[in-house]
Design a protein around this motif. Structure first.
Motif, PDB file in Angstrom:
ATOM      1  N   SER A  77      41.335  37.967  40.871  1.00 44.40           N
ATOM      2  CA  SER A  77      41.386  37.909  42.327  1.00 44.40           C
ATOM      3  C   SER A  77      41.101  39.302  42.865  1.00 44.40           C
ATOM      4  CB  SER A  77      42.763  37.430  42.790  1.00 44.40           C
ATOM      5  OG  SER A  77      42.793  37.351  44.193  1.00 44.40           O
ATOM      6  N   VAL A  78      40.043  39.414  43.632  1.00 40.52           N
ATOM      7  CA  VAL A  78      39.696  40.694  44.252  1.00 40.52           C
ATOM      8  C   VAL A  78      40.462  40.770  45.561  1.00 40.52           C
ATOM      9  CG1 VAL A  78      37.833  42.147  45.140  1.00 40.52           C
ATOM     10  CG2 VAL A  78      37.423  40.655  43.162  1.00 40.52           C
ATOM     11  N   VAL A  79      41.449  41.666  45.595  1.00 39.99           N
ATOM     12  CA  VAL A  79      42.302  41.804  46.775  1.00 39.99           C
ATOM     13  C   VAL A  79      41.619  42.675  47.826  1.00 39.99           C
ATOM     14  CG1 VAL A  79      44.580  42.544  47.592  1.00 39.99           C
ATOM     15  CG2 VAL A  79      44.338  41.524  45.309  1.00 39.99           C
ATOM     16  N   VAL A  80      41.065  43.801  47.379  1.00 42.28           N
ATOM     17  CA  VAL A  80      40.286  44.687  48.247  1.00 42.28           C
ATOM     18  C   VAL A  80      38.900  44.793  47.624  1.00 42.28           C
ATOM     19  CG1 VAL A  80      40.065  47.021  49.189  1.00 42.28           C
ATOM     20  CG2 VAL A  80      42.339  45.985  48.938  1.00 42.28           C
ATOM     21  N   ALA A  81      37.872  44.471  48.414  1.00 37.44           N
ATOM     22  CA  ALA A  81      36.508  44.349  47.887  1.00 37.44           C
ATOM     23  C   ALA A  81      35.933  45.663  47.366  1.00 37.44           C
ATOM     24  CB  ALA A  81      35.584  43.766  48.946  1.00 37.44           C
ATOM     25  N   GLY A  82      36.174  46.747  48.039  1.00 45.55           N
ATOM     26  CA  GLY A  82      35.601  48.024  47.616  1.00 45.55           C
ATOM     27  C   GLY A  82      34.099  48.094  47.885  1.00 45.55           C
ATOM     28  N   SER A  83      33.490  49.188  47.434  1.00 42.24           N
ATOM     29  CA  SER A  83      32.064  49.398  47.711  1.00 42.24           C
ATOM     30  C   SER A  83      31.183  49.168  46.491  1.00 42.24           C
ATOM     31  CB  SER A  83      31.849  50.826  48.247  1.00 42.24           C
ATOM     32  OG  SER A  83      32.291  51.765  47.286  1.00 42.24           O
ATOM     33  N   ALA A  84      31.784  48.960  45.325  1.00 41.32           N
ATOM     34  CA  ALA A  84      31.006  48.724  44.105  1.00 41.32           C
ATOM     35  C   ALA A  84      31.723  47.682  43.244  1.00 41.32           C
ATOM     36  CB  ALA A  84      30.831  50.023  43.329  1.00 41.32           C
ATOM     37  N   PRO A  85      30.963  46.899  42.483  1.00 44.22           N
ATOM     38  CA  PRO A  85      31.596  45.908  41.606  1.00 44.22           C
ATOM     39  C   PRO A  85      32.299  46.578  40.424  1.00 44.22           C
ATOM     40  CG  PRO A  85      29.232  45.866  41.306  1.00 44.22           C
ATOM     41  CD  PRO A  85      29.514  46.823  42.424  1.00 44.22           C
ATOM     42  N   ALA A 113      37.170  33.350  35.571  1.00 45.94           N
ATOM     43  CA  ALA A 113      36.411  33.961  34.486  1.00 45.94           C
ATOM     44  C   ALA A 113      36.469  33.055  33.256  1.00 45.94           C
ATOM     45  CB  ALA A 113      36.962  35.340  34.162  1.00 45.94           C
ATOM     46  N   ASN A 114      37.678  32.682  32.834  1.00 40.84           N
ATOM     47  CA  ASN A 114      37.912  31.780  31.702  1.00 40.84           C
ATOM     48  C   ASN A 114      37.077  32.173  30.481  1.00 40.84           C
ATOM     49  OD1 ASN A 114      39.151  29.725  30.352  1.00 40.84           O
ATOM     50  ND2 ASN A 114      37.809  28.131  31.145  1.00 40.84           N
ATOM     51  N   LEU A 115      37.252  33.415  30.053  1.00 41.30           N
ATOM     52  CA  LEU A 115      36.496  33.949  28.916  1.00 41.30           C
ATOM     53  C   LEU A 115      37.435  34.410  27.812  1.00 41.30           C
ATOM     54  CD1 LEU A 115      33.950  36.075  30.949  1.00 41.30           C
ATOM     55  CD2 LEU A 115      33.448  33.978  29.685  1.00 41.30           C
ATOM     56  N   PRO A 116      37.108  34.118  26.566  1.00 40.91           N
ATOM     57  CA  PRO A 116      37.947  34.592  25.457  1.00 40.91           C
ATOM     58  C   PRO A 116      37.692  36.070  25.166  1.00 40.91           C
ATOM     59  CG  PRO A 116      36.080  33.385  24.605  1.00 40.91           C
ATOM     60  CD  PRO A 116      36.009  33.280  26.101  1.00 40.91           C
ATOM     61  N   THR A 117      38.704  36.726  24.635  1.00 38.81           N
ATOM     62  CA  THR A 117      38.558  38.105  24.196  1.00 38.81           C
ATOM     63  C   THR A 117      38.928  38.192  22.715  1.00 38.81           C
ATOM     64  OG1 THR A 117      40.821  38.732  24.744  1.00 38.81           O
ATOM     65  CG2 THR A 117      39.177  38.975  26.482  1.00 38.81           C
ATOM     66  N   SER A 118      38.284  39.069  22.001  1.00 38.15           N
ATOM     67  CA  SER A 118      38.558  39.240  20.573  1.00 38.15           C
ATOM     68  C   SER A 118      39.422  40.457  20.284  1.00 38.15           C
ATOM     69  CB  SER A 118      37.247  39.378  19.797  1.00 38.15           C
ATOM     70  OG  SER A 118      36.491  38.206  19.917  1.00 38.15           O
ATOM     71  N   PHE A 119      39.260  41.516  21.078  1.00 34.54           N
ATOM     72  CA  PHE A 119      39.913  42.782  20.775  1.00 34.54           C
ATOM     73  C   PHE A 119      41.001  43.161  21.769  1.00 34.54           C
ATOM     74  CE2 PHE A 119      35.577  42.855  19.185  1.00 34.54           C
ATOM     75  CZ  PHE A 119      35.820  43.016  17.835  1.00 34.54           C
ATOM     76  N   GLY A 120      40.860  42.768  22.996  1.00 32.73           N
ATOM     77  CA  GLY A 120      41.809  43.127  24.043  1.00 32.73           C
ATOM     78  C   GLY A 120      41.176  42.881  25.395  1.00 32.73           C
ATOM     79  N   LEU A 121      41.861  43.317  26.431  1.00 34.45           N
ATOM     80  CA  LEU A 121      41.367  43.079  27.784  1.00 34.45           C
ATOM     81  C   LEU A 121      41.467  44.370  28.592  1.00 34.45           C
ATOM     82  CD1 LEU A 121      40.330  41.097  29.893  1.00 34.45           C
ATOM     83  CD2 LEU A 121      42.695  40.435  30.323  1.00 34.45           C
ATOM     84  N   LEU A 122      40.302  44.919  28.939  1.00 33.17           N
ATOM     85  CA  LEU A 122      40.206  46.134  29.730  1.00 33.17           C
ATOM     86  C   LEU A 122      39.620  45.764  31.089  1.00 33.17           C
ATOM     87  CD1 LEU A 122      40.125  49.228  30.229  1.00 33.17           C
ATOM     88  CD2 LEU A 122      37.925  49.243  29.001  1.00 33.17           C
ATOM     89  N   ILE A 123      40.367  46.067  32.138  1.00 28.11           N
ATOM     90  CA  ILE A 123      39.915  45.806  33.514  1.00 28.11           C
ATOM     91  C   ILE A 123      39.520  47.144  34.136  1.00 28.11           C
ATOM     92  CG2 ILE A 123      40.548  44.854  35.771  1.00 28.11           C
ATOM     93  CD1 ILE A 123      40.625  42.768  33.541  1.00 28.11           C
ATOM     94  N   VAL A 124      38.292  47.214  34.615  1.00 33.54           N
ATOM     95  CA  VAL A 124      37.798  48.428  35.266  1.00 33.54           C
ATOM     96  C   VAL A 124      37.377  48.054  36.692  1.00 33.54           C
ATOM     97  CG1 VAL A 124      36.121  50.314  35.195  1.00 33.54           C
ATOM     98  CG2 VAL A 124      36.985  49.331  33.058  1.00 33.54           C
ATOM     99  N   PRO A 125      38.271  48.269  37.676  1.00 35.09           N
ATOM    100  CA  PRO A 125      37.910  47.959  39.060  1.00 35.09           C
ATOM    101  C   PRO A 125      36.779  48.873  39.543  1.00 35.09           C
ATOM    102  CG  PRO A 125      40.282  48.251  38.828  1.00 35.09           C
ATOM    103  CD  PRO A 125      39.635  48.726  37.557  1.00 35.09           C
ATOM    104  N   GLY A 126      35.952  48.344  40.453  1.00 40.09           N
ATOM    105  CA  GLY A 126      34.891  49.143  41.044  1.00 40.09           C
ATOM    106  C   GLY A 126      35.455  50.144  42.036  1.00 40.09           C
ATOM    107  N   THR A 127      34.581  50.959  42.577  1.00 43.20           N
ATOM    108  CA  THR A 127      34.980  51.975  43.552  1.00 43.20           C
ATOM    109  C   THR A 127      35.665  51.315  44.755  1.00 43.20           C
ATOM    110  OG1 THR A 127      33.085  53.305  42.899  1.00 43.20           O
ATOM    111  CG2 THR A 127      34.146  53.883  44.981  1.00 43.20           C
TER     112      THR A 127
END
Length: 136
Positions: A77-85, A113-127
């Motif tokens: 859920s994108v709470v604040v859109a920001g200027s970059a993805p 998203a409903n995507l599997p991960t193999s190693f872990g889950l890293l979330i990198v929000p945009g600007t």
């Protein structure tokens, strides 16, 4: 328990062979016990949570590892859109961006998203983004 009434009679043929039966009640019991039913319901609930996300993260504005083992990212859920993805990566440590899973759009609102991960889950929000979500 299901009950069936069966009525049979003696029948013969010209050879003198007879089939003799009598009227009786047959009770059928489902082979599963209550414990097996409870286990099945628990397994169903666990499968549901695995797909829908049994855990969540909220208000991320900086790169964050939310899980360090295999699993599934369910909803973002994108709470604040920001200027970059932003991006979601299959990684257990910060800075490992070699396995991208999907882009976090810079449009406010939820997406599945409903995507599997193999190693872990890293979330990198945009600007300027603030994101929340669920995972398992």
């Amino acid at each position: 328990m299901a009950h069936f009434d069966i009525a049979m009679r003696q029948m013969g043929n010209s050879d003198g062979h007879y089939l003799t039966t009598n009227r009786r009640r047959i009770s059928l019991r489902h082979p599963n016990s209550r414990e097996e039913h409870r286990q099945a319901v628990n397994a169903l609930a666990q499968a549901y949570f695995n797909v829908q996300g049994a855990q969540n993260f909220a208000g991320l504005t900086a790169p964050t590892v939310v899980k360090t083992s295999s699993g599934r990212v369910a909803v973002i859920s994108v709470v604040v859109a920001g200027s970059a993805p932003g991006m979601i990566y299959d990684a257990a440590t910060l800075g490992v961006t070699t396995k991208p899973l999907c882009v976090i759009p810079n449009t406010a609102g939820p997406f599945v998203a409903n995507l599997p991960t193999s190693f872990g889950l890293l979330i990198v929000p945009g600007t300027g983004q603030t994101v929340s979500g669920s995972f398992s």
